[in-house]
Every structure is written in structure tokens, then in C-alpha cells.
Design an enzyme around this catalytic site. Structure first.
Site, PDB file in Angstrom:
ATOM      1  N   ASP A   1      55.253  63.110  -1.243  1.00 12.36           N
ATOM      2  CA  ASP A   1      55.372  64.640  -1.123  1.00 12.36           C
ATOM      3  C   ASP A   1      54.728  65.398  -3.125  1.00 12.36           C
ATOM      4  O   ASP A   1      55.723  66.191  -2.877  1.00 12.36           O
ATOM      5  CB  ASP A   1      56.936  64.296  -0.943  1.00 12.36           C
ATOM      6  CG  ASP A   1      57.810  63.950  -1.846  1.00 12.36           C
ATOM      7  OD1 ASP A   1      57.837  63.493  -2.910  1.00 12.36           O
ATOM      8  OD2 ASP A   1      58.868  63.595  -1.439  1.00 12.36           O
TER       9      ASP A   1
ATOM     10  N   SER B   1      66.104  58.616  -5.903  1.00 15.13           N
ATOM     11  CA  SER B   1      65.434  58.991  -4.532  1.00 15.13           C
ATOM     12  C   SER B   1      64.707  57.795  -4.340  1.00 15.13           C
ATOM     13  O   SER B   1      63.859  57.828  -2.492  1.00 15.13           O
ATOM     14  CB  SER B   1      65.165  60.297  -4.515  1.00 15.13           C
ATOM     15  OG  SER B   1      64.062  60.660  -5.564  1.00 15.13           O
TER      16      SER B   1
ATOM     17  N   HIS C   1      57.755  62.004  -4.648  1.00 13.50           N
ATOM     18  CA  HIS C   1      57.608  60.497  -3.952  1.00 13.50           C
ATOM     19  C   HIS C   1      56.638  59.629  -3.774  1.00 13.50           C
ATOM     20  O   HIS C   1      55.973  60.607  -3.199  1.00 13.50           O
ATOM     21  CB  HIS C   1      59.101  60.237  -3.034  1.00 13.50           C
ATOM     22  CG  HIS C   1      60.453  60.697  -4.088  1.00 13.50           C
ATOM     23  ND1 HIS C   1      60.022  62.217  -3.352  1.00 13.50           N
ATOM     24  CD2 HIS C   1      60.903  61.046  -4.407  1.00 13.50           C
ATOM     25  CE1 HIS C   1      61.416  62.977  -4.088  1.00 13.50           C
ATOM     26  NE2 HIS C   1      62.053  61.804  -4.287  1.00 13.50           N
TER      27      HIS C   1
END
Length: 394
Positions: free
Chosen positions: A361, A57, A364
Site C-alpha cells: 500500500d 504495523s 507496508h
């Protein structure tokens, strides 16, 4: 000393596969396509004609939301608010490291691999990274009795097979394919963090996780070897950023003793020790591959020291010291990192200015941090030699 964990949902499942994301609430995947930006290719002076990336991600620019039936919070605002002004599948408020690299190379923003259909979609390369992706395959985790519901089946090995399909599409002959490989830039990683995140968030201890590290490195090495055998000559391989500084881990281990924290940063020592162990083994693997392939450039990218330098001196890097270890958008609680409430859900607490925060968040980073990380790989000093210095005319 290993820390007992509370029974918590798997990290990737909690973040990406939130139960609240029902099919009726989903926006069609086409809505998340990265906006086309017209650029003159190879603006950086005739650098690499193509750029290919693999990972999770930290790199995924839309693959996850193109295959998942419940992409969860990342498919909803405020994700993407800073630059794209809407969610695009990126796990940040804006651009990722690869976006800044693509910009510097002068390419249009990538079509995610799973959204591409024709040779033209991959004219400037492709991004194969998938959020929640692992270096080890899903079957291994299943054999170890982990819940694999939140672990994508698209591990690094699968991403390499995807690449082989694209390569066959781009080059009809062996000669053409090897020319493409030799002239292209490859970014392999960051990958491996989720191999540790998944078990940690399923109540596994450090002693359970540590034996995975050599297997993760072996898997990364096999992927690099596969690309080299296909003809790759320039590969950048990032290590893992300091997991012990991630707000979600600080929330998870919030009952740790004072001795568990680094007084200089407030990060968890033992978790950062695991991270440095991974990075040390990765560097040793790269050294081994360099000895075996003298004509190949394998460059380690030091994400660990780069992020740690930001956390250690936030004000010097433009961030607010008091919130250097807090999530900008999270579920409240310790470090605003209670991940039972997601960034996009009612009750979430969002900061007024993401550019002043390190973490977006809780796991990340913000676009502001990714910009700094990209500078470290493009211009140095966290990649030696940096990408731009290796630019060649083709």
C-alpha cells in the site's frame, strides 16, 4: 540538504484513521479475529514454547482494530485478500513476518493481546504490536507540538507493561516467571520508523527529525533492558527497512532533484541515510547490552539490507522490475502512492497480482516480501544466528 515538505496529513492518520471510515460502516471487531488454525505445537523440533513480539504495523496482527473506533482502510478489503481472504487488521494483503515465524514454530496464529482475556489465549505467547506505534511516547510528540491524533498511545513502553501483565498471568511465582522468560523467544521490533514518519508527514524537515534518533534508540534499549531484567535470554531486534524506497515517501518527495536518488535503486539517498543512522546506533546499543549481559543472546535483524536486496534485484526475487517501487494498491499518481486516496476507497488502483509487487500500500510490504523477510530471520542470512539454529528443547 533537508527537503521542505508540503502540508500533508499525518501518515498514520491518513492510513488508519480515514475520515471515510464511519462508525456505521465498521464491521464489529470480532469479525477481524484471525481464523483459528490447528497445529501441533513446537513442530520445529521442540523450539521455543512461547513467542512474544512488540512493534508497529509491520507486526500488528489485530491490536489496532480492537481499540480504534475508526480503524480505517486496514479493516476493509482488499487487505488480507491473499491468505485470510478478509481483513484481519494486518497491514498487508496477507501474512506478516511474525505469522511465518509462528507457523514455523508450530503454533496457532496469535490472538492479538487486546483480544485476549484468559491465560489460555496466551499459551503460545502474545503479540503486543500496535499499528502506528512508536518507540517514544505520545506525550513527547505532544510537547514538540505535533498533532498526536494519529499517534497511538500504545508506545513500546506501554507494550512492555502489557507484557508484564501477561507474564503475571502465566506464572504465579517468581521462579515460574523466570523460567518462562528464559525459555521464550522475543522479537522487539521493527519499531522506530513511525517516530520519523509522524513528523515527516507533519511538514517537519530532516534536521528536525535527526535529533530524535538517539532518543528512539535509548527507548528501545530501555525496553530490552526491562525484558532482560525480567529474565529474557533470547531477543531478536530488527532494524528499520529502507524508508527511502517506500512509495509513499517517493510520492511525497516527488519533486526532488536527480541527485537525491540512488541511481542503482531509485530510492531517496538522504532518507535511507537517516535509516542507516538509526540502524547503526541500534547495533551499537545491542553491542553495549551484550557486554553488560554476557548470558543473553541479542541478535540484530538486518531488515534494511534484506529489503534493499529485493528492491535492487526484483526479478531475481520474483518481482516485476518495472513496479519494484510502486504500491500494489494505492491512490494513483507517482508510484501509485497518492495517499489522499486510500487502497480501499473509490478511485484506488489495485494491481492484479500482489505476489509480483514489493510494496502493498505504499508503506507496508506484500505477503510475498514478508515471506522472504521471515526466511531471513528464521534461516539466515539476515539474522546471525537465525532463529531456527537457536532452537532448544525444553
Amino acid at each position: 540538504m533537508a527537503k521542505p515538505l508540503l502540508m500533508l496529513p499525518l501518515l498514520a492518520a491518513a492510513f488508519f484513521l480515514a475520515a471515510a471510515a464511519s462508525a456505521s460502516a465498521r464491521v464489529p471487531a470480532a469479525a477481524f479475529t484471525t481464523p483459528a488454525v490447528t497445529r501441533t505445537a513446537n513442530r520445529s523440533g521442540g523450539c521455543y514454547p512461547r513467542f512474544f513480539a512488540f512493534g508497529d504495523s509491520l507486526i500488528d496482527t489485530g491490536n489496532f482494530i480492537h481499540y480504534s473506533t475508526a480503524p480505517g482502510p486496514v479493516a476493509r478489503s482488499p487487505y488480507g485478500e491473499t491468505f485470510f481472504h478478509r481483513p484481519t487488521g494486518r497491514a498487508s494483503d496477507g501474512r506478516l513476518v511474525v505469522d511465518f515465524v509462528v507457523e514455523r514454530l508450530g503454533f496457532p496464529y496469535w490472538t492479538p493481546y487486546l483480544a485476549g482475556k484468559t491465560e489460555d489465549d496466551f499459551r503460545y505467547g502474545a503479540n503486543f504490536a500496535v499499528a502506528s506505534g512508536t518507540a517514544l511516547n505520545q506525550l513527547l510528540f505532544k510537547k514538540k507540538h505535533l498533532d498526536v491524533g494519529g499517534i497511538t498511545p500504545y508506545s513500546l513502553g506501554v507494550q512492555i507493561r502489557w507484557f508484564e501483565k501477561v507474564l503475571a498471568m502465566l506464572g504465579s511465582t517468581e521462579h515460574e516467571r523466570r523460567e518462562i522468560m528464559a525459555s521464550s523467544l522475543f522479537l522487539v521490533g521493527e519499531i522506530g520508523a513511525n517516530d520519523y514518519n509522524h513528523p515527516f508527514f507533519q511538514n517537519k524537515t530532516r534536521e528536525w527529525v535527526m535529533p530524535l534518533v538517539p532518543r528512539v534508540i535509548r527507548s528501545i534499549g530501555m525496553a530490552l533492558e526491562a525484558l532482560i531484567q525480567l529474565g529474557a535470554r533470547t531477543l531478536y531486534v530488527p532494524g528499520i527497512f529502507p524508508l527511502g524506497c517506500a512509495p509513499r515517501y517517493l510520492f511525497l518527495f516527488r519533486n526532488s532533484s536527480t541527485a537525491d536518488y540512488d541511481p542503482a535503486t531509485g530510492c531517496l539517498r538522504w532518507l535511507n541515510d537517516l535509516t542507516t543512522h538509526h540502524n547503526s546506533l541500534l547495533q551499537a546499543k545491542l553491542a553495549e547490552l551484550r557486554r553488560a549481559h554476557l548470558d543473553v543472546s541479542l541478535v540484530y535483524v538486518d531488515y534494511y539490507d534484506e529489503v534493499l536486496s529485493i528492491v535492487s534485484a526484483p526479478a531475481r526475487n520474483g518481482f516485476t522490475p518495472a513496479t519494484a517501487l510502486d504500491a500494489c494498491c494505492g491512490g494513483g499518481g507517482f508510484h501509485n502512492a497518492n495517499f489522499t486516496v486510500h487502497c480501499t476507497e473509490p478511485g484506488a488502483v489495485q494491481c492484479p497480482d500482489p505476489s509480483r509487487y514489493v510494496s502493498w500500500d505504499g508503506l507496508h510490504m506484500t505477503e510475498a516480501v514478508y515471506r522472504i523477510m521471515a526466511r531471513g530471520i528464521l534461516d539466515g542470512p539476515f539474522a546471525v544466528p537465525p532463529i531456527v539454529s537457536r532452537c532448544k528443547k525444553y
